[in-house]
Design a protein around this motif. Structure first.
Motif, PDB file in Angstrom:
ATOM      1  N   TYR A  81      50.436  32.462  47.411  1.00  0.00           N
ATOM      2  CA  TYR A  81      50.771  32.443  45.987  1.00  0.00           C
ATOM      3  C   TYR A  81      51.935  33.353  45.603  1.00  0.00           C
ATOM      4  N   SER A  82      52.585  34.009  46.548  1.00  0.00           N
ATOM      5  CA  SER A  82      53.686  34.910  46.205  1.00  0.00           C
ATOM      6  C   SER A  82      54.875  34.175  45.619  1.00  0.00           C
ATOM      7  N   GLY A  83      55.004  32.898  45.914  1.00  0.00           N
ATOM      8  CA  GLY A  83      56.089  32.125  45.331  1.00  0.00           C
ATOM      9  C   GLY A  83      55.909  31.860  43.851  1.00  0.00           C
ATOM     10  N   GLN A  84      54.679  31.867  43.374  1.00  0.00           N
ATOM     11  CA  GLN A  84      54.392  31.601  41.963  1.00  0.00           C
ATOM     12  C   GLN A  84      54.171  32.868  41.156  1.00  0.00           C
ATOM     13  N   PHE A  85      53.634  33.907  41.825  1.00  0.00           N
ATOM     14  CA  PHE A  85      53.240  35.108  41.102  1.00  0.00           C
ATOM     15  C   PHE A  85      53.624  36.359  41.886  1.00  0.00           C
ATOM     16  N   ASP A  86      53.901  37.405  41.151  1.00  0.00           N
ATOM     17  CA  ASP A  86      54.018  38.736  41.746  1.00  0.00           C
ATOM     18  C   ASP A  86      52.615  39.343  41.724  1.00  0.00           C
ATOM     19  N   ILE A  87      51.862  39.075  42.776  1.00  0.00           N
ATOM     20  CA  ILE A  87      50.442  39.454  42.794  1.00  0.00           C
ATOM     21  C   ILE A  87      50.254  40.946  42.551  1.00  0.00           C
ATOM     22  N   ALA A  88      51.135  41.772  43.123  1.00  0.00           N
ATOM     23  CA  ALA A  88      50.991  43.222  42.977  1.00  0.00           C
ATOM     24  C   ALA A  88      51.113  43.683  41.531  1.00  0.00           C
ATOM     25  N   SER A  89      51.796  42.895  40.686  1.00  0.00           N
ATOM     26  CA  SER A  89      51.962  43.297  39.286  1.00  0.00           C
ATOM     27  C   SER A  89      50.656  43.245  38.506  1.00  0.00           C
ATOM     28  N   PHE A  90      49.639  42.617  39.077  1.00  0.00           N
ATOM     29  CA  PHE A  90      48.348  42.513  38.393  1.00  0.00           C
ATOM     30  C   PHE A  90      47.365  43.595  38.825  1.00  0.00           C
ATOM     31  N   LEU A  91      47.798  44.505  39.702  1.00  0.00           N
ATOM     32  CA  LEU A  91      46.914  45.577  40.154  1.00  0.00           C
ATOM     33  C   LEU A  91      46.518  46.490  39.000  1.00  0.00           C
ATOM     34  N   SER A 204      32.745  25.691  42.030  1.00  0.00           N
ATOM     35  CA  SER A 204      33.781  26.656  42.395  1.00  0.00           C
ATOM     36  C   SER A 204      35.020  25.938  42.904  1.00  0.00           C
ATOM     37  N   LEU A 205      36.153  26.561  42.660  1.00  0.00           N
ATOM     38  CA  LEU A 205      37.446  26.072  43.129  1.00  0.00           C
ATOM     39  C   LEU A 205      38.156  27.222  43.834  1.00  0.00           C
ATOM     40  N   VAL A 206      38.515  27.012  45.099  1.00  0.00           N
ATOM     41  CA  VAL A 206      39.105  28.049  45.932  1.00  0.00           C
ATOM     42  C   VAL A 206      40.408  27.527  46.531  1.00  0.00           C
ATOM     43  N   PHE A 207      41.432  28.376  46.536  1.00  0.00           N
ATOM     44  CA  PHE A 207      42.727  28.055  47.155  1.00  0.00           C
ATOM     45  C   PHE A 207      43.288  26.722  46.655  1.00  0.00           C
ATOM     46  N   GLN A 208      43.427  26.619  45.337  1.00  0.00           N
ATOM     47  CA  GLN A 208      44.004  25.423  44.715  1.00  0.00           C
ATOM     48  C   GLN A 208      45.473  25.674  44.356  1.00  0.00           C
ATOM     49  N   ASP A 209      46.266  24.608  44.347  1.00  0.00           N
ATOM     50  CA  ASP A 209      47.665  24.654  43.897  1.00  0.00           C
ATOM     51  C   ASP A 209      48.446  25.800  44.539  1.00  0.00           C
ATOM     52  N   THR A 210      48.473  25.822  45.853  1.00  0.00           N
ATOM     53  CA  THR A 210      49.197  26.872  46.572  1.00  0.00           C
ATOM     54  C   THR A 210      50.710  26.650  46.457  1.00  0.00           C
ATOM     55  N   ASP A 211      51.472  27.625  46.947  1.00  0.00           N
ATOM     56  CA  ASP A 211      52.935  27.520  46.925  1.00  0.00           C
ATOM     57  C   ASP A 211      53.438  26.298  47.682  1.00  0.00           C
ATOM     58  N   PHE A 212      52.641  25.787  48.591  1.00  0.00           N
ATOM     59  CA  PHE A 212      53.081  24.695  49.454  1.00  0.00           C
ATOM     60  C   PHE A 212      52.754  23.315  48.875  1.00  0.00           C
ATOM     61  N   GLY A 213      52.203  23.297  47.656  1.00  0.00           N
ATOM     62  CA  GLY A 213      52.002  22.034  46.973  1.00  0.00           C
ATOM     63  C   GLY A 213      50.703  21.332  47.301  1.00  0.00           C
ATOM     64  N   PHE A 214      49.792  21.989  48.003  1.00  0.00           N
ATOM     65  CA  PHE A 214      48.519  21.345  48.311  1.00  0.00           C
ATOM     66  C   PHE A 214      47.378  22.352  48.170  1.00  0.00           C
ATOM     67  N   ASN A 215      46.153  21.832  48.122  1.00  0.00           N
ATOM     68  CA  ASN A 215      44.949  22.660  48.104  1.00  0.00           C
ATOM     69  C   ASN A 215      44.510  22.928  49.534  1.00  0.00           C
ATOM     70  N   LEU A 216      43.905  24.088  49.743  1.00  0.00           N
ATOM     71  CA  LEU A 216      43.387  24.405  51.075  1.00  0.00           C
ATOM     72  C   LEU A 216      41.880  24.251  51.176  1.00  0.00           C
ATOM     73  N   ALA A 217      41.238  23.856  50.085  1.00  0.00           N
ATOM     74  CA  ALA A 217      39.783  23.672  50.099  1.00  0.00           C
ATOM     75  C   ALA A 217      39.409  22.657  49.037  1.00  0.00           C
ATOM     76  N   PRO A 218      38.323  21.929  49.245  1.00  0.00           N
ATOM     77  CA  PRO A 218      37.862  20.998  48.209  1.00  0.00           C
ATOM     78  C   PRO A 218      37.100  21.747  47.119  1.00  0.00           C
ATOM     79  N   ALA A 219      36.978  21.139  45.961  1.00  0.00           N
ATOM     80  CA  ALA A 219      36.058  21.670  44.959  1.00  0.00           C
ATOM     81  C   ALA A 219      34.647  21.635  45.542  1.00  0.00           C
ATOM     82  N   ASN A 220      33.862  22.647  45.230  1.00  0.00           N
ATOM     83  CA  ASN A 220      32.517  22.738  45.785  1.00  0.00           C
ATOM     84  C   ASN A 220      31.498  22.859  44.662  1.00  0.00           C
TER      85      ASN A 220
END
Length: 605
Positions: A81-91, A204-220
């Motif tokens: 997600y670093s391409g979409q967000f500056d994750i460290a800025s939310f610390l 639950s929804l995990v690893f959705q809409d990643t920088d690479f344009g796909f999800n890494l897990a199904p909705a559970n």
């Protein structure tokens, strides 16, 4: 006949967690309603008392105030997600301790709508009949509850991990007691019955809409219905060996039956695009979703053929033996020992293959103590020392099983714990009451009792810190009452301290084949241990102390006014931790309330 009614209404129009993304404060209380009524009847013609009571509670707030405490520099959060967000800025920082950036934004209204709620009601009937030498008591109760919560588990607006859960439960119970005395012998015996049923749904929804344009897990979706039944017989006797020496013995045996029907599935809910990447291949699920449990897992849609019914039975004894001696003048010494069990059960959510159920946690303890009044009952004390053996300690585990966000109970190792406790109350002068309590506890796993399967062998986890076992806890309080014309004024203050505690803990898997192939093994093991040490540091809740105070004005007419303040020193601490450092790549804390104040008005009649 007498009737007692009580009710309460409260709200918190502004929460204490500023969220600049959602625009809705965390921990805002929309409503907090509670009511209770008790009707007592004592007919003069017969030696019987009847008590009927009912209660109702309904509370709803916004969302949990979670804050990002740590980021794994090599974890999925940064990698995906670093391409979409500056994750460290939310610390989280000290200057913005109460700010939260959590925002699921999944497109699923159930997950995205900020809420926590609990709605419950119950009724109880207690009937006592005095036959002379024997008294009969019946306690019948019924209760229903609906509860739900939703949380963004990464503390950022990235779609790393979020969930919403809803639970419903109905229960009824009956207890029948027979008590009396035969000279020096006092006795009570009877039976107990309990039955409950309910359901759980967690999306639950995990690893959705990643920088690479796909999800890494199904909705559970974890979906389950359950039933529980418990039956018990019990008896206890007290025998006065002398006027001052008394012995007590008790025994209880319990039979439990648990059944659950898991009906979980993947996909098929709003917010999920329908496809995800698995082992380098893009997988597209049917619009209805796909069964994830039982014999038909990955074969059929959710529905009547997507089931995984399981039943388990447990039975276990509980016992008590004690002796106490009155020293006279309000002083007593005692020694006791006993054994009991924390009920076993079935996990409703996905688990590793060997953790679908958990056995009862068997507990034995021994305690010695002293209770005494001094200075014409102006000082009351209670000292105790204890030792506890917990076999098969039940621990709650938050984890990813495959790509499923889950929580389950597992039996860990055997825990040995010992400590001392003190409680005291002092009345130094008229109107003043001082109270305090102190507890010191040391807990550890028995050597070799807590193990887990590693990648290349068995991992010994018995050196881990026992979770949720603070070494020190203490509190002190003072209340000064002043009689005034038409009523009474009371000033009160209290302070409570809890030492550092771990919410969970982990051990490095040094059985991993790569750490034992003769190539740079020492450095690889050291790196693995260092990683786990860093992960464990985010499971630690540091020591904290909270100061509260109030001013109360009670009128003889029944009106009562209270001004109160909590956490007056603005202590910054956490109620709980969710450590996803090694899974999601983020670790969050559930921020406790800052300084709050309010007013209460009540009327007694």
């Amino acid at each position: 006949m007498s009737l007692r009614l009580a009710g309460r209404y409260g709200e918190r129009g502004k929460g204490f967690g500023d969220n600049p993304i959602r625009g809705v404060d965390a921990a805002r209380i929309d409503h907090d309603i509670a009511a209770r009524g008790t009707l007592n009847w004592e007919p003069s013609a017969i030696p019987m008392t009847v008590s009927l009571s009912a209660d109702y509670a309904n509370i709803k707030d916004t969302f949990n105030n979670v804050a990002l405490r740590g980021i794994n520099p090599t974890g999925p959060a940064l990698a995906l997600y670093s391409g979409q967000f500056d994750i460290a800025s939310f610390l989280q920082s000290k200057s913005r301790f109460y700010r939260t950036y959590n925002d699921p934004n999944t497109g699923n209204a159930n997950i995205d709508t900020p809420y926590n709620y609990n709605k419950t009601w119950g009724v109880r009937a207690t009937i006592e009949y005095d036959l002379g030498d024997v008294k009969i008591k019946s306690i019948t109760a019924y209760r229903e509850a609906d509860t739900g919560d939703g949380t963004d588990l990464d503390g950022t607006p990235a779609k790393i991990a979020s969930y919403a859960s809803d639970y419903s439960q109905k229960q009824r119970s009956e207890e029948l007691q027979f008590s009396g005395n035969l000279g020096k012998l006092e006795f009570i015996f009877g039976g107990f019955y309990f039955k409950e049923m309910g359901d759980e749904q967690s999306q639950s929804l995990v690893f959705q809409d990643t920088d690479f344009g796909f999800n890494l897990a199904p909705a559970n979706t974890n979906l389950a219905t359950y039933k529980s039944e418990s039956k018990a017989l019990f008896a206890q006797v007290n025998y006065s060996l002398t006027e001052r020496l008394r012995a007590t013995g008790g025994f209880r045996y319990t039979w439990d039956k648990r059944s659950i029907n898991r009906m979980g599935y993947i996909g098929g809910i709003p917010g999920f695009s329908g496809s995800f990447l698995s082992n380098g291949q893009l997988v597209t699920l049917p619009a209805t979703g796909l069964c994830a449990v039982g014999a038909n897992a990955n074969l059929v849609a959710p529905g009547p053929n997507c089931v995984d019914p399981v039943t388990a039975k447990f039975d276990y004894p509980a016992w008590l033996a004690s002796i106490d001696y009155e020293l006279g003048d309000g002083k007593l010494i005692y020694a006791k020992t006993g054994g009991a069990a924390l009920a076993g059960g079935l996990n409703s959510r996905p688990t590793p293959p060997d953790a679908s159920s958990f056995a009862p946690e068997k507990v034995k303890d021994a305690e010695i103590g002293f209770k005494g009044d001094f200075f014409d009952r102006h000082l009351r004390t209670n000292f105790a020392g204890f030792y506890i053996w917990r076999n098969g300690a039940q621990n709650v585990v938050n984890a990813l099983v495959g790509v499923n966000l889950t929580q389950f109970v597992q039996n860990a190792g055997d825990v040995k714990a010992y400590g001392v406790e003190f409680e005291g109350t002092l009345i130094p002068w008229q109107g003043m009451e001082l109270s305090g309590a102190l507890s010191w506890l040391k807990a550890k796993y028995a050597a070799g009792s807590f193990t887990a399967a590693g990648l290349g062998g068995t991992v010994d986890r018995s050196g881990e810190v026992v979770p949720r076992a603070p070494r020190w806890t203490w509190n002190i309080g003072a209340t000064q009452r002043f009689p005034v014309k038409g009523g009474e004024i009371a000033l009160h203050a209290d302070y409570a301290y809890t030492s550092a505690v771990y919410q969970d803990y982990a051990t490095a898997d040094l059985t991993t084949p790569a750490f034992n192939d003769g190539v740079n093994d020492a450095a690889e093991r050291a790196a693995a241990i260092s990683f786990i040490d860093t992960q464990n540091s985010f499971s630690r809740i540091k020591a904290y102390g909270v100061l509260n105070g109030s001013v109360n004005f009670k009128l003889d007419s029944g009106m009562e006014f209270t001004l109160w303040g909590r956490n007056l020193t603005q202590e910054k601490y956490y109620n709980a931790i969710f450590n996803g450092y090694g899974t999601f790549g983020t670790a969050i804390g559930f921020t406790a309330a800052p300084r709050t104040w309010g007013a209460t008005v009540s009327y007694r009649f």
